[in-house]
Write a protein that holds these residues in place. Sequence first.
Motif, short mmCIF file in Angstrom:
data_model
loop_
_atom_site.label_atom_id
_atom_site.label_comp_id
_atom_site.label_asym_id
_atom_site.label_seq_id
_atom_site.Cartn_x
_atom_site.Cartn_y
_atom_site.Cartn_z
N VAL A 208 0.84 -1.20 0.00
CA VAL A 208 0.00 0.00 0.00
C VAL A 208 0.88 1.24 0.00
O VAL A 208 0.65 2.19 -0.76
CB VAL A 208 -0.95 0.00 1.22
CG1 VAL A 208 -1.69 1.32 1.31
CG2 VAL A 208 -1.93 -1.16 1.11
N ALA A 209 1.92 1.21 0.82
CA ALA A 209 2.83 2.36 0.90
C ALA A 209 3.45 2.61 -0.47
O ALA A 209 3.58 3.74 -0.92
CB ALA A 209 3.92 2.10 1.93
N MET A 210 3.79 1.52 -1.15
CA MET A 210 4.42 1.65 -2.46
C MET A 210 3.46 2.32 -3.43
O MET A 210 3.84 3.22 -4.18
CB MET A 210 4.81 0.27 -2.95
CG MET A 210 5.90 0.28 -3.99
SD MET A 210 6.32 -1.37 -4.52
CE MET A 210 7.67 -1.79 -3.45
N ARG A 211 2.21 1.88 -3.39
CA ARG A 211 1.25 2.46 -4.32
C ARG A 211 1.00 3.93 -4.01
O ARG A 211 0.91 4.77 -4.89
CB ARG A 211 -0.06 1.68 -4.29
CG ARG A 211 -0.14 0.67 -5.44
CD ARG A 211 -1.40 -0.12 -5.37
NE ARG A 211 -1.40 -1.02 -4.24
CZ ARG A 211 -2.49 -1.43 -3.60
NH1 ARG A 211 -3.67 -1.02 -3.98
NH2 ARG A 211 -2.39 -2.27 -2.59
N ALA A 212 0.94 4.21 -2.70
CA ALA A 212 0.71 5.60 -2.30
C ALA A 212 1.86 6.47 -2.79
O ALA A 212 1.66 7.55 -3.34
CB ALA A 212 0.59 5.68 -0.78
N ALA A 213 3.08 5.97 -2.60
CA ALA A 213 4.24 6.77 -3.00
C ALA A 213 4.23 7.02 -4.49
O ALA A 213 4.61 8.08 -4.97
CB ALA A 213 5.52 6.05 -2.59
N SER A 214 3.77 6.04 -5.25
CA SER A 214 3.80 6.21 -6.69
C SER A 214 2.74 7.19 -7.15
O SER A 214 2.91 7.91 -8.12
CB SER A 214 3.61 4.87 -7.39
OG SER A 214 2.25 4.53 -7.44
N GLU A 215 1.61 7.24 -6.41
CA GLU A 215 0.55 8.18 -6.79
C GLU A 215 1.02 9.61 -6.59
O GLU A 215 0.89 10.43 -7.48
CB GLU A 215 -0.71 7.93 -5.94
CG GLU A 215 -1.47 6.68 -6.29
CD GLU A 215 -2.11 6.75 -7.68
OE1 GLU A 215 -2.60 7.84 -8.02
OE2 GLU A 215 -2.09 5.73 -8.40
N ASP A 216 1.53 9.88 -5.44
CA ASP A 216 1.90 11.25 -5.14
C ASP A 216 2.94 11.24 -4.03
O ASP A 216 2.63 11.00 -2.86
CB ASP A 216 0.66 12.03 -4.69
CG ASP A 216 0.96 13.51 -4.50
OD1 ASP A 216 2.15 13.87 -4.37
OD2 ASP A 216 0.01 14.30 -4.49
N GLN A 217 4.18 11.52 -4.41
CA GLN A 217 5.27 11.38 -3.46
C GLN A 217 5.12 12.31 -2.25
O GLN A 217 5.25 11.89 -1.11
CB GLN A 217 6.61 11.63 -4.16
CG GLN A 217 7.00 10.48 -5.05
CD GLN A 217 8.10 10.85 -6.03
OE1 GLN A 217 8.69 11.91 -5.92
NE2 GLN A 217 8.37 9.97 -6.97
N SER A 218 4.80 13.57 -2.53
CA SER A 218 4.80 14.51 -1.40
C SER A 218 3.64 14.23 -0.45
O SER A 218 3.79 14.31 0.77
CB SER A 218 4.78 15.94 -1.89
OG SER A 218 3.83 16.08 -2.90
N THR A 219 2.48 13.86 -1.02
CA THR A 219 1.36 13.54 -0.14
C THR A 219 1.69 12.31 0.71
O THR A 219 1.45 12.28 1.92
CB THR A 219 0.09 13.25 -0.96
OG1 THR A 219 -0.08 14.31 -1.88
CG2 THR A 219 -1.12 13.15 -0.07
N ALA A 220 2.28 11.31 0.05
CA ALA A 220 2.64 10.10 0.79
C ALA A 220 3.59 10.44 1.93
O ALA A 220 3.47 9.95 3.04
CB ALA A 220 3.29 9.09 -0.15
N TYR A 221 4.54 11.33 1.62
CA TYR A 221 5.50 11.77 2.64
C TYR A 221 4.77 12.37 3.83
O TYR A 221 5.01 12.03 4.98
CB TYR A 221 6.43 12.83 2.03
CG TYR A 221 7.88 12.55 2.26
CD1 TYR A 221 8.35 12.08 3.50
CD2 TYR A 221 8.81 12.76 1.25
CE1 TYR A 221 9.68 11.82 3.69
CE2 TYR A 221 10.14 12.50 1.43
CZ TYR A 221 10.58 12.03 2.66
OH TYR A 221 11.89 11.78 2.85
#
Lengths: 332, 406, 253, 357
Positions: A208-221
């Motif tokens: 899930v974290a991987m997918r989130a990071a790929s969608e939007d790096q700064s938001t995931a951060y």
Amino acid sequence: MGQVFQFAINGLMSGAIYALIALGIVAVYKATRVVNFAHGYVIMMGAYFYYTFAVLLPASDWFPDLTYAPDWLATAKAEAPMFSPAAAYLSWLENLPRIAFGLIAAIIAASLLARVIERFFMRPLLGQSQFAMIMITVGLISVLSGVKSMIWTGDAASVPYLAPNPAIRFEVFGSPVFIFGANLASMVIAIAIFGAIVLWLRRSAAGVAMRAASEDQSTAYSMGISVPQVFARAWVLAAATGAVAGAILAARDGISPSLGLFGFSVLAIVLMGGLDSFVGVFIAAMCVGVLEALVQWQLGGDWVEVTPYIAVLIVILIRPHGLMGSEEVERI
Amino acid sequence: MKHTSLTRRGLLGSAAAGAATLAMPTVLRAQPSEYIIGASLPLTGPFATAGQLIAPALSLFESMVNGEGGIDGTNIRFVVEDSGYVPANALANYQRLLASEGSNLVAYYGDSTGFMQLVGPELKGDQARMMTSTSFATELANPETHPYQFMSGPTYADQFDILLQDIAAKGGKTVAFIHSNTEFGTDPIAHGQARAAELGIEVVLIESTKAQGADIPTHVTKLAQANPDYCILQGYVTGVWPQLIGGARQFGLQTKFMGTFWGMEKLIADRVTAEAGPFLEGYQGVMPYRYSYDMEDAPRLQQISEISKVALAGTPLENYMPTWGIQAFASLELLTIALRRAAEAGKDLSVADNVAEQVAGIQDVDLGGYYGTNISMENNKVGVGRVYEYSAETNLFTPTSDWLTA
Amino acid sequence: MLRVEDVHLSFGGVKALQGVSFEAAKGEITGVIGPNGAGKTSLFNVLSGFYTPSTGRVIVDGQDISGLKPNARAELGMARTFQNIALFRGMSVLDNIKLGCHTRLNTNLWSALRYFGSAQKEELELRADLEERIIDFLEIDHIRKAPITALPYGLQKRVELARALAMQPKLLMLDEPVAGMNREETADMARFILDVQEKFGTTVLLVEHDMHMVMDICSRIVVLNFGQQIAQGTPDEIANNSAVVDAYLGQAA
Amino acid sequence: MINGNLKATYAADERINNNAYKTAFVWGFAALAALFPFVANDYLILIACQYGIMVVAVVGVNVLTGYTGLISLGHGGFVAIGAYGVTIIHAGLTALSVPAGLQPFIAIPAAMALAAGIGLLVGLPSLRVKGVYLAVATLSASFIIIFLIELDALAPFTGGKNGLTTADPSFFGWVLDTQREVYALIAACAFATVLLVQNLFRTRVGRAFIAIRERDYSAEILGVSLLRYKLTSFAISAACCGLAGALFAYFYARVLPEQFELLLSLQLVAALVVGGMGRTMGPVFGALVIVLAPEFLKLTLGALMGSTVEAAQIRAPLQEIFFGALIIGFIMFEPLGIAQISDRVFRALNRWPFARG
């Protein structure tokens, strides 16, 4: 008909390995939006690690002997006729310790390599243009190939199969079919790893974290996901599966620097399937595998080399984002 | 060759002529302090093993010749460079050496068919030097088109001839050709097809593979379906051919495998046997030379063996000189004979025509045991060879035929 | 000049425009207003040919342009600016403005390769023309060699206007020309827009949030809400239209 | 204000060599190139010719990748088409008994046109995809081109894996049968290519390319036809590479398929990245680095280790690592390449002693 079956199964066996290699490219792309042109060379390094730990090291004087050779095995081996299935199983058993050691050590070494690449080459370029990312991986091709030549000589050598290699012979519609046992086993291994990892990425928190990071790096951060860690994990995943694929390929075709070029045809397969679709890529890999085998059968070996490239050009012209890839929406 | 110097001079004027003098300072002939023989070897790249095994042979040869007084009292020296098996690199090496050594450079040892083809058109005027190489490409055995290039064995096409004759003699009915998709892999295939037809042997499969990392199972499957009596492998050095044979044996194919010069190396066969088992038993192939352990009545091979023991102590070459090294020895031996004869005749060795004339004049000479017979230069090649067979038990290639001429 | 007839646009299930129809008269300034997400920019994208509407037609000067590619529309004299500035960041101000003249120039590949001759003549004429007609007019002569990235936001907007004007457009479409500007900059921009209309007689279509400006300079106003056209008329009519007031109040509430 | 750069007319302002140092550099370079064949030895001529050919090809890549922003990893294929094209066409003209002195005047443009035509074909995917998809598409195309050249079925025309021998070109009876003479041809073509392509970017055509690179959809809305200009860019780019290939064939007099494989394509892109993308001088600087780096490495190794087999053996791997490191280093630390560095230097020179930087 029997012939078609023969070449289809040969193709599926190659296709499974393509899929395993493609997995690495897709995983890195999904997490980091980087298409790794050097993935073939990462695999080549994995194969050479396997060669080092399973063949070179055990053969050196100072290293403990890694063959399993109890008396019963020696007797049984002496009794088994050459090239018989029994002989194949026994010789695999004999080599099992060094195969296992070699594979595990290769996975670890490849993972370390991936961490180095990610940390020092990819991470400083976070958020850069796609061109910069592509060029970095193109530069990596050269660096990895040079490092390889510095450490290992250029000659082709053999490495042990991961699985026992009895010849399997049977008839389909009256024509004989041959299969190498080890290749069948490799196909099973490749598909199992592919399936397990795709499931893991779908279900686990890390996925899930991987997918989130790929969608939007700064938001995931900002959501508390450690993006660099996700990136590192994707690279390690790619390199580790690459090492297994490299070991399988090296055992099948002999180890040589040309393993690196293999990566380009798999890249073509990945684009054909759709950069961000595991399912699409799996289907493309299997299709190309079978297509290659049929081309080999009907047109000869020369044509096989360009089969994936012709296929990808056709697919891109018809479906620009691959069979199942998602189209990026352009905004003004 | 075109003769255009007149028009050229007219256009470029005297400035160019002056420049040529500047660039080539050694217009006044003086006896050089040493003769340089250049060499490009694939020390890296796909055929690095071969290059790395040939390099020591060159230095042994250098000490051997200089021990005998060099060429007309002048020592020779090898300048070895890496080509990575890229023809353009080898060409650059040659031209760099030509520029830096000028007329001290008297000959060159090339590393590939590609290089010999690429350098061919450049060999004219003061840019030409006599050359020999690792290649047995059919195209090169032609004094008309390649006047300054020769080989010390039969062409690949000749080697196919020898093998096909042997197959016909043994009553083989069907044959498959499996070759790498390199220039030397495809070199003899068309000729082999024609020759097989003449001999009444049916070619049931022609299969092209990658030179490295070929998809072995599929190739073996095709071979199994064709199921020929014999299979000739062409265009491989260290890889593919052992895996192909291994695969075929596991399937229980009865096909007999044969190779040409580059697939006949004992070191590779031994390594494969040690790693994967005795499946190369019975592998046959054609070789223009004797193996280095076949030293009886071969003073040169004995000499090589003696100096190897000292000079190469502690390396794999201590007790055995690979076929690729023997090829270099034989080629350079022929070259040296020509150079010596030209020097005795008072000719300028850096003029390729002078040396080429002497190479062509090598007739019925005893080279000291590299070959089993006296040999002659014909069409810039030495057309003899014989068939050897590998034994996985003794790890030796032993002859199964007499010396055949293609 | 511009007639939009019953334009519908949808992305998958989302209906971005539902039956928009209006007309912009020649030489006048027409405003398109509406709350966020009303479909204003989608409408512009349909007009410039970036989106293809599912039904409906766009007619310019009596010619149906619904099937034309964006570059063909530019050749017909339709120019636009973008909400989030789409200047070419790797080029200087001058080159950006020159690019606006692309459709007006004739240099082909062969004369371009030679340069000296017709291409040079055309380039120098273009330069002189731009300097007089655009750069002086919009008061950006001090930044003509500056890279876009070095400019403040307000100036970038003005350069974008300059680029659109360089096309000598018949129809100028401005997508939020004063968004994010302070009062003074807004006043400047409003003056430029009015000057353009007066000096060149250009038809202007304007999307804007700033009600004061729209009410001041537009002669007609079209109001969109959730993709639907809820009103159109003169500024006075719009100010007194209850549906419009509801839409804006509803948004505020 | 930038001092030392005041102009009285628009024409003066539109000049390219807008400061004295740049002008001096360009003319100095030209003078050096003209004098070169009279003083250099054969080896330097070889290097210079390799450099000139590389410049022409990299200018081609620059048009496509540097200015139009379309990534290509397959331009080696176009060089191959140029080389084979000129060889085959030249042979054909001889067969048709066209006067020898005219043959290159037909063969070279025809080879360039052939390359441009294939460039159009390869450019088709660029209308639908960009970025990595296009990179893989061009890479694939170059693999297919080399494959077709090597294909046995076409071997009667292409010579298959054995390649072809190119005849010496004759210009109105002046036969270029030494490398020193071919140098003149290469130098002239390299200068002409750099100049002509530079001209493009002073006009609407070049600006359209740059606009596509920057933001293709806004370019389209401003009236730039993507179809036309993307394909034009591909065609010009391929034509330059075709010219490079033609020079290559005349220079080496023998064309082998393996000379045009992946490595060449990567070298071309690398030269561009190192030199500076989308800059006139980018190819000029970048090709110099790529051609000289191996020589530099060889000298250094020779000084450190002598001319031993070990030194020879370690050189190729080191060269590869160095090559990769160049690409990575420039992308990371100076993505605008040497052209950017040289610009800084010229600017500083021009302002000296009043300002720095």
